[in-house]
Design a protein around this motif. Structure first.
Motif, PDB file in Angstrom:
ATOM      1  N   ASP A 126       4.003   6.538   9.181  1.00  0.00           N
ATOM      2  CA  ASP A 126       4.527   7.434   8.160  1.00  0.00           C
ATOM      3  C   ASP A 126       6.046   7.338   8.001  1.00  0.00           C
ATOM      4  O   ASP A 126       6.594   7.693   6.963  1.00  0.00           O
ATOM      5  CB  ASP A 126       4.129   8.870   8.521  1.00  0.00           C
ATOM      6  N   SER A 131       1.945  11.946   9.438  1.00  0.00           N
ATOM      7  CA  SER A 131       2.100  12.328   8.028  1.00  0.00           C
ATOM      8  C   SER A 131       3.210  13.352   7.926  1.00  0.00           C
ATOM      9  O   SER A 131       3.597  13.951   8.927  1.00  0.00           O
ATOM     10  CB  SER A 131       0.791  12.898   7.465  1.00  0.00           C
ATOM     11  N   ASN A 164       4.330   0.449   6.418  1.00  0.00           N
ATOM     12  CA  ASN A 164       2.934   0.793   6.344  1.00  0.00           C
ATOM     13  C   ASN A 164       2.523   0.810   4.867  1.00  0.00           C
ATOM     14  O   ASN A 164       3.039   1.612   4.081  1.00  0.00           O
ATOM     15  CB  ASN A 164       2.741   2.174   6.979  1.00  0.00           C
ATOM     16  N   THR A 194      -0.015   1.855   3.254  1.00  0.00           N
ATOM     17  CA  THR A 194      -0.608   3.050   2.691  1.00  0.00           C
ATOM     18  C   THR A 194       0.434   4.079   2.272  1.00  0.00           C
ATOM     19  O   THR A 194       0.169   4.958   1.480  1.00  0.00           O
ATOM     20  CB  THR A 194      -1.608   3.713   3.654  1.00  0.00           C
TER      21      THR A 194
END
Length: 184
Positions: free
Chosen positions: A102, A76, A181, A183
Protein backbone atom coordinates in the motif's frame (compact mmCIF):
# COMPACT_ATOMS: atom_id res chain seq x y z
CA UNK A 1 25.29 5.24 12.21
CA UNK A 2 22.43 7.51 11.13
CA UNK A 3 18.83 7.48 12.31
CA UNK A 4 15.97 5.72 10.55
CA UNK A 5 12.47 6.82 11.44
CA UNK A 6 9.59 4.36 11.56
CA UNK A 7 6.15 5.48 10.41
CA UNK A 8 2.94 3.48 10.08
CA UNK A 9 0.95 5.20 7.31
CA UNK A 10 -1.33 2.26 6.48
CA UNK A 11 -2.68 -0.69 8.43
CA UNK A 12 -2.21 -1.02 12.16
CA UNK A 13 0.54 -3.03 13.74
CA UNK A 14 -1.20 -5.72 15.71
CA UNK A 15 1.66 -6.92 17.91
CA UNK A 16 4.12 -5.00 20.08
CA UNK A 17 6.76 -7.53 19.03
CA UNK A 18 6.58 -6.15 15.46
CA UNK A 19 7.78 -2.77 16.78
CA UNK A 20 10.55 -4.45 18.78
CA UNK A 21 11.63 -6.49 15.75
CA UNK A 22 11.59 -3.41 13.49
CA UNK A 23 13.81 -1.54 15.95
CA UNK A 24 16.13 -4.55 16.15
CA UNK A 25 16.36 -4.73 12.34
CA UNK A 26 17.38 -1.09 12.16
CA UNK A 27 19.92 -1.54 14.95
CA UNK A 28 21.32 -4.69 13.33
CA UNK A 29 21.76 -2.72 10.08
CA UNK A 30 23.92 -0.29 12.06
CA UNK A 31 21.47 2.58 12.56
CA UNK A 32 19.44 4.13 15.36
CA UNK A 33 15.65 3.76 15.26
CA UNK A 34 13.21 6.57 15.97
CA UNK A 35 9.53 5.71 16.22
CA UNK A 36 6.86 8.03 14.91
CA UNK A 37 4.66 9.31 17.73
CA UNK A 38 1.60 7.43 16.46
CA UNK A 39 3.06 4.09 15.38
CA UNK A 40 1.02 2.11 17.92
CA UNK A 41 -2.25 4.01 17.41
CA UNK A 42 -5.28 2.23 16.05
CA UNK A 43 -8.50 3.30 14.39
CA UNK A 44 -10.35 0.31 13.00
CA UNK A 45 -7.84 -1.60 10.89
CA UNK A 46 -5.66 1.51 10.37
CA UNK A 47 -2.69 2.73 12.40
CA UNK A 48 -4.57 5.71 13.81
CA UNK A 49 -6.58 8.48 12.22
CA UNK A 50 -5.63 9.83 8.81
CA UNK A 51 -4.26 12.93 10.55
CA UNK A 52 -2.11 10.89 12.96
CA UNK A 53 -0.64 8.75 10.20
CA UNK A 54 0.11 11.77 7.99
CA UNK A 55 1.54 13.67 10.97
CA UNK A 56 4.13 10.95 11.59
CA UNK A 57 5.38 11.12 8.01
CA UNK A 58 5.39 14.93 8.00
CA UNK A 59 7.23 15.02 11.34
CA UNK A 60 9.84 12.44 10.34
CA UNK A 61 10.55 14.22 7.05
CA UNK A 62 10.92 17.54 8.89
CA UNK A 63 13.16 16.06 11.62
CA UNK A 64 16.80 16.90 10.81
CA UNK A 65 17.97 13.98 12.98
CA UNK A 66 16.17 11.44 10.76
CA UNK A 67 18.16 10.29 7.73
CA UNK A 68 15.66 7.84 6.21
CA UNK A 69 12.16 6.51 6.88
CA UNK A 70 10.95 2.91 6.93
CA UNK A 71 7.23 2.23 6.77
CA UNK A 72 6.11 -0.25 9.39
CA UNK A 73 3.82 -2.16 7.05
CA UNK A 74 1.48 -1.80 4.10
CA UNK A 75 -2.07 -3.09 3.97
CA UNK A 76 -4.47 -0.28 3.13
CA UNK A 77 -5.21 3.33 3.96
CA UNK A 78 -2.10 5.11 2.61
CA UNK A 79 -4.03 6.85 -0.18
CA UNK A 80 -6.30 8.47 2.43
CA UNK A 81 -3.41 10.49 3.88
CA UNK A 82 -2.07 11.88 0.59
CA UNK A 83 -3.99 15.19 0.83
CA UNK A 84 -2.64 15.63 4.39
CA UNK A 85 1.05 15.31 3.53
CA UNK A 86 3.11 18.50 3.65
CA UNK A 87 4.78 18.22 0.24
CA UNK A 88 6.66 21.52 0.65
CA UNK A 89 8.30 20.28 3.85
CA UNK A 90 9.01 16.89 2.30
CA UNK A 91 10.59 18.51 -0.76
CA UNK A 92 12.71 20.76 1.48
CA UNK A 93 13.87 17.74 3.56
CA UNK A 94 14.33 14.88 1.10
CA UNK A 95 15.26 11.51 2.53
CA UNK A 96 14.81 7.89 1.44
CA UNK A 97 11.44 6.33 2.16
CA UNK A 98 11.27 2.52 2.08
CA UNK A 99 8.18 0.32 2.01
CA UNK A 100 5.96 -1.76 -0.24
CA UNK A 101 2.39 -2.83 -0.90
CA UNK A 102 0.00 0.00 0.00
CA UNK A 103 3.00 2.32 0.45
CA UNK A 104 3.02 2.52 -3.38
CA UNK A 105 0.43 5.31 -3.08
CA UNK A 106 2.92 7.37 -1.07
CA UNK A 107 5.82 6.55 -3.40
CA UNK A 108 3.87 7.78 -6.40
CA UNK A 109 2.57 10.87 -4.59
CA UNK A 110 6.09 11.85 -3.50
CA UNK A 111 7.34 11.46 -7.05
CA UNK A 112 4.50 13.45 -8.62
CA UNK A 113 4.33 16.20 -5.98
CA UNK A 114 8.01 16.64 -5.05
CA UNK A 115 10.13 14.75 -7.58
CA UNK A 116 11.48 12.66 -4.68
CA UNK A 117 12.59 9.16 -5.58
CA UNK A 118 11.59 6.64 -2.94
CA UNK A 119 12.15 2.91 -2.69
CA UNK A 120 9.73 0.02 -3.08
CA UNK A 121 11.33 -2.49 -0.73
CA UNK A 122 10.95 -4.23 2.61
CA UNK A 123 8.84 -2.68 5.32
CA UNK A 124 10.29 -2.33 8.81
CA UNK A 125 8.24 -5.35 9.92
CA UNK A 126 9.23 -7.48 6.91
CA UNK A 127 11.36 -10.58 7.07
CA UNK A 128 14.81 -9.02 6.62
CA UNK A 129 16.54 -12.06 5.17
CA UNK A 130 20.06 -12.10 3.69
CA UNK A 131 18.74 -11.01 0.28
CA UNK A 132 17.00 -7.91 1.72
CA UNK A 133 20.02 -6.94 3.81
CA UNK A 134 22.37 -7.35 0.84
CA UNK A 135 20.13 -5.25 -1.40
CA UNK A 136 19.74 -2.55 1.26
CA UNK A 137 23.48 -2.30 1.84
CA UNK A 138 24.31 -2.28 -1.86
CA UNK A 139 21.75 0.44 -2.69
CA UNK A 140 21.91 2.69 0.37
CA UNK A 141 25.41 2.23 1.73
CA UNK A 142 27.54 1.28 -1.27
CA UNK A 143 25.31 3.24 -3.68
CA UNK A 144 25.56 0.58 -6.35
CA UNK A 145 23.46 0.69 -9.46
CA UNK A 146 21.49 -2.51 -9.34
CA UNK A 147 20.78 -4.96 -12.12
CA UNK A 148 17.95 -7.40 -11.63
CA UNK A 149 17.77 -10.65 -13.55
CA UNK A 150 16.51 -14.19 -13.19
CA UNK A 151 18.20 -16.22 -10.50
CA UNK A 152 19.82 -19.50 -11.40
CA UNK A 153 18.10 -22.78 -10.69
CA UNK A 154 18.44 -24.46 -7.34
CA UNK A 155 20.77 -27.43 -7.06
CA UNK A 156 17.89 -29.91 -6.87
CA UNK A 157 15.92 -28.42 -9.81
CA UNK A 158 16.10 -29.35 -13.46
CA UNK A 159 14.97 -25.82 -14.43
CA UNK A 160 14.46 -22.58 -12.49
CA UNK A 161 10.93 -22.49 -11.08
CA UNK A 162 11.26 -19.43 -8.81
CA UNK A 163 11.59 -15.74 -9.59
CA UNK A 164 11.29 -16.32 -13.32
CA UNK A 165 10.96 -13.17 -15.40
CA UNK A 166 9.21 -13.66 -18.71
CA UNK A 167 9.50 -11.64 -21.89
CA UNK A 168 6.11 -10.67 -23.26
CA UNK A 169 7.39 -8.67 -26.23
CA UNK A 170 11.10 -8.51 -26.97
CA UNK A 171 12.86 -5.28 -27.91
CA UNK A 172 14.26 -2.18 -26.29
CA UNK A 173 12.45 0.62 -24.56
CA UNK A 174 13.41 3.77 -22.74
CA UNK A 175 11.56 6.03 -20.36
CA UNK A 176 10.75 6.56 -16.74
CA UNK A 177 10.08 3.42 -14.75
CA UNK A 178 7.55 3.92 -11.98
CA UNK A 179 6.99 0.78 -10.02
CA UNK A 180 5.16 -0.49 -7.03
CA UNK A 181 2.19 -2.62 -6.19
CA UNK A 182 0.09 -2.71 -9.36
CA UNK A 183 -3.21 -2.98 -7.51
CA UNK A 184 -2.53 0.42 -5.95
Amino acid sequence: GGTIGIASPSAATTHQKDIILAEQVITALGYRAKLGNNVMQRRGHLAGTDEQRADDLNTLFADSEVDAIFCMRGGSGAARILPLLDYDTIKANPKPLLGYSDITAIHNALLSQTGLISFHGPNASSDWNAFHVDQFQRVFEQRQQMEYKNLGKQEDELVNRNYLSQTITSGKASGRLVGGNLTV
